[in-house]
Design a protein around this motif. Structure first.
Motif, mmCIF file in Angstrom:
data_model
loop_
_atom_site.group_PDB
_atom_site.id
_atom_site.type_symbol
_atom_site.label_atom_id
_atom_site.label_comp_id
_atom_site.label_asym_id
_atom_site.label_seq_id
_atom_site.Cartn_x
_atom_site.Cartn_y
_atom_site.Cartn_z
ATOM 1 N N ALA A 178 9.767 -0.449 -6.701
ATOM 2 C CA ALA A 178 9.755 -0.183 -5.253
ATOM 3 C C ALA A 178 9.177 -1.386 -4.516
ATOM 4 C CB ALA A 178 8.946 1.073 -4.950
ATOM 5 N N ARG A 179 8.131 -1.963 -5.051
ATOM 6 C CA ARG A 179 7.516 -3.147 -4.439
ATOM 7 C C ARG A 179 8.516 -4.290 -4.377
ATOM 8 N NH1 ARG A 179 5.231 -7.847 -6.142
ATOM 9 N NH2 ARG A 179 3.489 -8.635 -4.916
ATOM 10 N N ALA A 188 0.836 -1.209 0.000
ATOM 11 C CA ALA A 188 0.000 0.000 0.000
ATOM 12 C C ALA A 188 0.871 1.258 0.000
ATOM 13 C CB ALA A 188 -0.933 0.003 1.206
ATOM 14 N N GLN A 189 1.996 1.203 0.708
ATOM 15 C CA GLN A 189 2.887 2.360 0.800
ATOM 16 C C GLN A 189 3.470 2.757 -0.549
ATOM 17 O OE1 GLN A 189 3.525 4.059 3.804
ATOM 18 N NE2 GLN A 189 1.898 2.756 4.560
ATOM 19 N N VAL A 190 3.646 1.783 -1.436
ATOM 20 C CA VAL A 190 4.250 2.074 -2.741
ATOM 21 C C VAL A 190 3.305 1.718 -3.893
ATOM 22 C CG1 VAL A 190 6.621 1.904 -1.919
ATOM 23 C CG2 VAL A 190 5.481 -0.155 -2.775
ATOM 24 N N SER A 191 2.011 1.741 -3.622
ATOM 25 C CA SER A 191 1.034 1.446 -4.671
ATOM 26 C C SER A 191 1.063 2.560 -5.715
ATOM 27 C CB SER A 191 -0.363 1.322 -4.070
ATOM 28 O OG SER A 191 -0.786 2.574 -3.574
ATOM 29 N N MET A 196 10.106 0.700 7.901
ATOM 30 C CA MET A 196 9.602 2.062 7.757
ATOM 31 C C MET A 196 10.674 2.958 7.127
ATOM 32 S SD MET A 196 8.044 4.511 10.686
ATOM 33 C CE MET A 196 6.292 4.568 10.506
ATOM 34 N N ALA A 197 11.909 2.807 7.563
ATOM 35 C CA ALA A 197 13.010 3.583 6.979
ATOM 36 C C ALA A 197 13.155 3.256 5.498
ATOM 37 C CB ALA A 197 14.309 3.299 7.724
ATOM 38 N N LEU A 228 12.451 4.767 -0.081
ATOM 39 C CA LEU A 228 11.903 4.510 -1.418
ATOM 40 C C LEU A 228 11.079 5.685 -1.918
ATOM 41 C CD1 LEU A 228 11.014 0.727 -1.157
ATOM 42 C CD2 LEU A 228 12.631 1.776 -2.748
ATOM 43 N N TRP A 229 10.334 6.336 -1.029
ATOM 44 C CA TRP A 229 9.589 7.529 -1.450
ATOM 45 C C TRP A 229 10.555 8.591 -1.967
ATOM 46 C CZ3 TRP A 229 5.814 8.196 3.257
ATOM 47 C CH2 TRP A 229 4.763 7.279 3.135
#
Length: 192
Positions: free
Chosen positions: A178-179, A92-95, A157-158, A163-164
């Protein structure tokens, strides 16, 4: 006078217009006039739905976190194992919705503002705590003790935040890349 029933439509236009404005012109240039131009509305209409520019910025930040929460919940519904829960949370974080160029630009710009804006700082703390809590819970379910779960969740988390940054700068150019990075890191901690 705005038409009855148009508030959700207009608010969405302003939020999307603000994200587009921040992406194309930068946060510093995101005046009400510039936001209005990107949203296809007048500055006066923005003030009808939001108190001021700070209200617009808070609404955008809240909207981004709401999208992320919805994306996470959707993915968690089909997760049957602790590992699958972690995969759902991380994916979800990198969707694609969360790491489009305009959204990533807005995240970074608004995150930078959070140190000066108590409301944004509070939202950021709450959402970081939620992400951490969800990951720790899944890791505990996978058999990690409390301190291992916390340390692993912090590492993940880091990695997400890193990745963001890479996505924002184009070093990683696709959500699937990223995934892949996230899942490789997870494989090193919880085998498939």
């Amino acid at each position: 006078m705005p038409k009855v029933g148009m508030e959700p439509v207009r608010r969405r236009q302003v939020i999307d217009g603000t994200i587009a404005c921040i992406h194309s012109e930068g946060l510093g240039a995101a005046s009400l006039k510039a936001i209005a131009r990107h949203a296809g509305v007048t500055p006066t209409l923005i003030l009808h739905y939001f108190d001021d520019k700070d209200g617009v910025i808070e609404a955008v930040y809240r909207d981004l976190y709401s999208r992320l929460a919805a994306e996470t919940l959707t993915r968690l519904q089909s997760a049957q194992t602790p590992r699958a829960r972690l995969v759902a949370i991380l994916e979800a974080q990198v969707s694609p919705q969360m790491v489009s160029k305009d959204v990533v630009t807005a995240w970074f710009a608004l995150s930078a503002l959070a140190s000066d804006k108590p409301t944004l700082r509070r939202m950021e703390r709450i959402n970081a705590a939620r992400l951490m809590s969800n990951m720790i819970h899944a890791l505990r379910m996978a058999g990690f003790n409390r301190s291992e779960a916390r340390a692993t969740a912090q590492e993940l988390m880091a990695l997400v935040y890193g990745l963001w940054t890479l996505l924002a700068h184009g070093t990683v150019d696709r959500p699937d890349a990223a995934r892949y990075i996230l899942l490789r890191a997870l494989d090193g901690r919880i085998p498939n």
